[in-house]
Design a protein around this motif. Sequence first.
Motif, PDB file in Angstrom:
ATOM      1  N   GLN A  51     -14.702  13.158 -56.873  1.00 19.19           N
ATOM      2  CA  GLN A  51     -15.670  13.271 -57.964  1.00 19.19           C
ATOM      3  C   GLN A  51     -16.530  14.524 -57.817  1.00 19.19           C
ATOM      4  OE1 GLN A  51     -17.805   9.611 -59.208  1.00 19.19           O
ATOM      5  NE2 GLN A  51     -16.604   8.568 -57.655  1.00 19.19           N
ATOM      6  N   SER A  52     -16.950  14.798 -56.574  1.00 20.14           N
ATOM      7  CA  SER A  52     -17.780  15.972 -56.327  1.00 20.14           C
ATOM      8  C   SER A  52     -17.020  17.267 -56.610  1.00 20.14           C
ATOM      9  CB  SER A  52     -18.272  15.955 -54.876  1.00 20.14           C
ATOM     10  OG  SER A  52     -19.020  17.108 -54.585  1.00 20.14           O
ATOM     11  N   LYS A  53     -15.765  17.295 -56.220  1.00 20.37           N
ATOM     12  CA  LYS A  53     -14.960  18.487 -56.480  1.00 20.37           C
ATOM     13  C   LYS A  53     -14.773  18.711 -57.977  1.00 20.37           C
ATOM     14  CE  LYS A  53     -10.482  20.627 -55.488  1.00 20.37           C
ATOM     15  NZ  LYS A  53      -9.154  20.469 -54.836  1.00 20.37           N
ATOM     16  N   GLN A  54     -14.511  17.625 -58.701  1.00 21.69           N
ATOM     17  CA  GLN A  54     -14.349  17.729 -60.153  1.00 21.69           C
ATOM     18  C   GLN A  54     -15.639  18.206 -60.811  1.00 21.69           C
ATOM     19  OE1 GLN A  54     -13.650  14.026 -62.282  1.00 21.69           O
ATOM     20  NE2 GLN A  54     -12.270  15.055 -63.701  1.00 21.69           N
ATOM     21  N   LEU A  55     -16.778  17.694 -60.336  1.00 24.42           N
ATOM     22  CA  LEU A  55     -18.071  18.118 -60.872  1.00 24.42           C
ATOM     23  C   LEU A  55     -18.290  19.607 -60.646  1.00 24.42           C
ATOM     24  CD1 LEU A  55     -20.951  17.395 -61.995  1.00 24.42           C
ATOM     25  CD2 LEU A  55     -21.615  17.044 -59.601  1.00 24.42           C
ATOM     26  N   GLU A  56     -17.964  20.091 -59.444  1.00 24.53           N
ATOM     27  CA  GLU A  56     -18.163  21.504 -59.136  1.00 24.53           C
ATOM     28  C   GLU A  56     -17.241  22.391 -59.971  1.00 24.53           C
ATOM     29  OE1 GLU A  56     -18.141  24.545 -55.291  1.00 24.53           O
ATOM     30  OE2 GLU A  56     -17.966  22.373 -55.002  1.00 24.53           O
ATOM     31  N   GLU A  57     -16.001  21.955 -60.175  1.00 20.03           N
ATOM     32  CA  GLU A  57     -15.061  22.754 -60.969  1.00 20.03           C
ATOM     33  C   GLU A  57     -15.506  22.863 -62.421  1.00 20.03           C
ATOM     34  OE1 GLU A  57     -11.446  20.659 -60.318  1.00 20.03           O
ATOM     35  OE2 GLU A  57     -10.961  21.704 -58.441  1.00 20.03           O
ATOM     36  N   GLN A  62     -22.859  21.702 -56.879  1.00 17.19           N
ATOM     37  CA  GLN A  62     -22.330  21.196 -55.622  1.00 17.19           C
ATOM     38  C   GLN A  62     -23.097  19.932 -55.221  1.00 17.19           C
ATOM     39  OE1 GLN A  62     -22.364  24.333 -52.628  1.00 17.19           O
ATOM     40  NE2 GLN A  62     -20.172  24.652 -52.923  1.00 17.19           N
ATOM     41  N   LEU A  63     -22.407  18.813 -55.178  1.00 18.56           N
ATOM     42  CA  LEU A  63     -22.972  17.547 -54.738  1.00 18.56           C
ATOM     43  C   LEU A  63     -22.325  17.167 -53.412  1.00 18.56           C
ATOM     44  CD1 LEU A  63     -24.525  14.884 -54.994  1.00 18.56           C
ATOM     45  CD2 LEU A  63     -22.689  14.051 -56.491  1.00 18.56           C
ATOM     46  N   VAL A  64     -23.128  17.050 -52.376  1.00 17.33           N
ATOM     47  CA  VAL A  64     -22.627  16.757 -51.041  1.00 17.33           C
ATOM     48  C   VAL A  64     -23.319  15.505 -50.510  1.00 17.33           C
ATOM     49  CG1 VAL A  64     -22.473  17.574 -48.655  1.00 17.33           C
ATOM     50  CG2 VAL A  64     -22.082  19.155 -50.548  1.00 17.33           C
ATOM     51  N   VAL A  65     -22.542  14.635 -49.884  1.00 20.70           N
ATOM     52  CA  VAL A  65     -23.063  13.433 -49.231  1.00 20.70           C
ATOM     53  C   VAL A  65     -22.942  13.614 -47.729  1.00 20.70           C
ATOM     54  CG1 VAL A  65     -22.734  10.961 -48.870  1.00 20.70           C
ATOM     55  CG2 VAL A  65     -22.481  11.926 -51.163  1.00 20.70           C
ATOM     56  N   ALA A  66     -24.019  13.319 -47.015  1.00 18.91           N
ATOM     57  CA  ALA A  66     -23.994  13.440 -45.558  1.00 18.91           C
ATOM     58  C   ALA A  66     -24.680  12.236 -44.928  1.00 18.91           C
ATOM     59  CB  ALA A  66     -24.684  14.728 -45.110  1.00 18.91           C
ATOM     60  N   THR A  67     -24.052  11.676 -43.914  1.00 17.75           N
ATOM     61  CA  THR A  67     -24.697  10.664 -43.075  1.00 17.75           C
ATOM     62  C   THR A  67     -24.816  11.252 -41.678  1.00 17.75           C
ATOM     63  OG1 THR A  67     -22.717   9.534 -42.242  1.00 17.75           O
ATOM     64  CG2 THR A  67     -23.523   8.899 -44.439  1.00 17.75           C
ATOM     65  N   VAL A  68     -25.957  11.032 -41.024  1.00 15.72           N
ATOM     66  CA  VAL A  68     -26.183  11.613 -39.700  1.00 15.72           C
ATOM     67  C   VAL A  68     -26.555  10.509 -38.716  1.00 15.72           C
ATOM     68  CG1 VAL A  68     -26.850  13.881 -40.549  1.00 15.72           C
ATOM     69  CG2 VAL A  68     -28.594  12.108 -40.304  1.00 15.72           C
ATOM     70  N   ARG A  69     -26.206  10.753 -37.475  1.00 17.19           N
ATOM     71  CA  ARG A  69     -26.514   9.775 -36.432  1.00 17.19           C
ATOM     72  C   ARG A  69     -28.000   9.740 -36.108  1.00 17.19           C
ATOM     73  NH1 ARG A  69     -21.342  11.614 -34.442  1.00 17.19           N
ATOM     74  NH2 ARG A  69     -22.353  13.327 -33.350  1.00 17.19           N
ATOM     75  N   SER A  70     -28.674  10.880 -36.302  1.00 12.71           N
ATOM     76  CA  SER A  70     -30.090  10.947 -35.954  1.00 12.71           C
ATOM     77  C   SER A  70     -30.780  12.054 -36.742  1.00 12.71           C
ATOM     78  CB  SER A  70     -30.256  11.204 -34.453  1.00 12.71           C
ATOM     79  OG  SER A  70     -31.606  11.465 -34.131  1.00 12.71           O
ATOM     80  N   SER A 144     -21.321   1.883 -47.867  1.00  6.06           N
ATOM     81  CA  SER A 144     -20.350   2.486 -48.782  1.00  6.06           C
ATOM     82  C   SER A 144     -20.739   2.212 -50.233  1.00  6.06           C
ATOM     83  CB  SER A 144     -18.949   1.943 -48.497  1.00  6.06           C
ATOM     84  OG  SER A 144     -18.476   2.386 -47.242  1.00  6.06           O
ATOM     85  N   GLY A 145     -21.085   0.951 -50.523  1.00  4.84           N
ATOM     86  CA  GLY A 145     -21.476   0.603 -51.882  1.00  4.84           C
ATOM     87  C   GLY A 145     -22.753   1.285 -52.316  1.00  4.84           C
ATOM     88  N   GLY A 146     -23.717   1.424 -51.398  1.00  8.99           N
ATOM     89  CA  GLY A 146     -24.972   2.091 -51.739  1.00  8.99           C
ATOM     90  C   GLY A 146     -24.789   3.561 -52.039  1.00  8.99           C
ATOM     91  N   VAL A 147     -24.020   4.240 -51.199  1.00 13.45           N
ATOM     92  CA  VAL A 147     -23.761   5.671 -51.414  1.00 13.45           C
ATOM     93  C   VAL A 147     -22.979   5.869 -52.708  1.00 13.45           C
ATOM     94  CG1 VAL A 147     -22.494   7.665 -50.546  1.00 13.45           C
ATOM     95  CG2 VAL A 147     -23.918   6.320 -48.993  1.00 13.45           C
ATOM     96  N   GLU A 148     -21.979   5.023 -52.932  1.00 11.85           N
ATOM     97  CA  GLU A 148     -21.177   5.143 -54.147  1.00 11.85           C
ATOM     98  C   GLU A 148     -22.029   4.923 -55.390  1.00 11.85           C
ATOM     99  OE1 GLU A 148     -16.658   3.893 -55.317  1.00 11.85           O
ATOM    100  OE2 GLU A 148     -17.948   2.308 -54.516  1.00 11.85           O
ATOM    101  N   ALA A 149     -22.917   3.919 -55.353  1.00 12.23           N
ATOM    102  CA  ALA A 149     -23.803   3.667 -56.492  1.00 12.23           C
ATOM    103  C   ALA A 149     -24.772   4.819 -56.696  1.00 12.23           C
ATOM    104  CB  ALA A 149     -24.570   2.361 -56.275  1.00 12.23           C
ATOM    105  N   GLY A 150     -25.258   5.402 -55.597  1.00 15.98           N
ATOM    106  CA  GLY A 150     -26.156   6.546 -55.716  1.00 15.98           C
ATOM    107  C   GLY A 150     -25.481   7.751 -56.336  1.00 15.98           C
ATOM    108  N   VAL A 151     -24.252   8.007 -55.921  1.00 19.84           N
ATOM    109  CA  VAL A 151     -23.496   9.130 -56.497  1.00 19.84           C
ATOM    110  C   VAL A 151     -23.245   8.898 -57.985  1.00 19.84           C
ATOM    111  CG1 VAL A 151     -21.256  10.301 -56.489  1.00 19.84           C
ATOM    112  CG2 VAL A 151     -22.435   9.835 -54.335  1.00 19.84           C
ATOM    113  N   HIS A 152     -22.897   7.679 -58.363  1.00 17.39           N
ATOM    114  CA  HIS A 152     -22.677   7.374 -59.777  1.00 17.39           C
ATOM    115  C   HIS A 152     -23.955   7.582 -60.577  1.00 17.39           C
ATOM    116  CE1 HIS A 152     -18.982   4.587 -58.874  1.00 17.39           C
ATOM    117  NE2 HIS A 152     -18.710   5.875 -58.743  1.00 17.39           N
TER     118      HIS A 152
END
Length: 273
Positions: A51-57, A62-70, A144-152
């Motif tokens: 979805q992010s790639k399609q949006l950028e094209e 540029q929409l990027v999702v990142a999860t970090v350990r700290s 997974s569901g939270g990130v997906e809902a946020g992106v939508h």
Amino acid sequence: MRLLAANLAGLVALSLASLTALAFDFPEPTGRVVDQAGVLSPVVRTDIAAQSKQLEEKSGIQLVVATVRSLEGSDIETYANQLFRAWQLGQAQKNNGILLLVAPNERRVRIEVGYGLEGTLTDALASTIISGAIIPRFKRGDFSGGVEAGVHGIMAVLRTDSSQWQAQALVSTPKPRWIGEYVIMFIVFSVLLGAFAMFIKELIARFLQPPRHGHYVRRGERSIYISPRHASGGAASWGGSDFGSSSGSSSSGSSDFSGGGGSSGGGGASGDW
């Protein structure tokens, strides 16, 4: 002298920002989804990347999702802003990048918005997406569901289909009322209550009044009222429309991803759970 002082101040600020960025051990921008914390399912990672790639094209955003350990002892606002700048999200001339950052161990989430999109994805809308779509799922352990809902939600705003989120934002950030508004509301409520009471009174009176038509017939010791016949009316019907949704996921390679030189001034919103 003033120009020199301003230039020196700018250089100092830039140097401090660079030192702050160097102090963090950021993950490498290996794609449009960087799941360093390992909390996203493979299907969701692939779907969001596509979805992010399609949006950028289509738009250059540029929409990027990142999860970090700290967050390495930092607040999420500083970390997200510096990560955004380090990855240079968005186009250099438009600054149209968006970062959805999740720190599961600190239970913090943020949507960082580039300069060029602050007028579209406002702080209020970003906050509403976090509180209404992301955090409720995070509280259930569904990252997974939270990130997906946020992106939508972000996608809906970017596609100008933001009426739902704008309405929720207005509800979640009510304006303070003044005493005159409460007085007017009380008067209106009193009038409506009085009208409703009169309606109920009239309705009861009609049912208690003896019928105006028909006649009584004796049947032994009883009197039976025979009412006039009425034609039966047709049944009412309502037309409706079916609401359906279709979704699909396709794999998308991440090797073609790189930042476009964009920057962020700290716009966006944060939340915790």
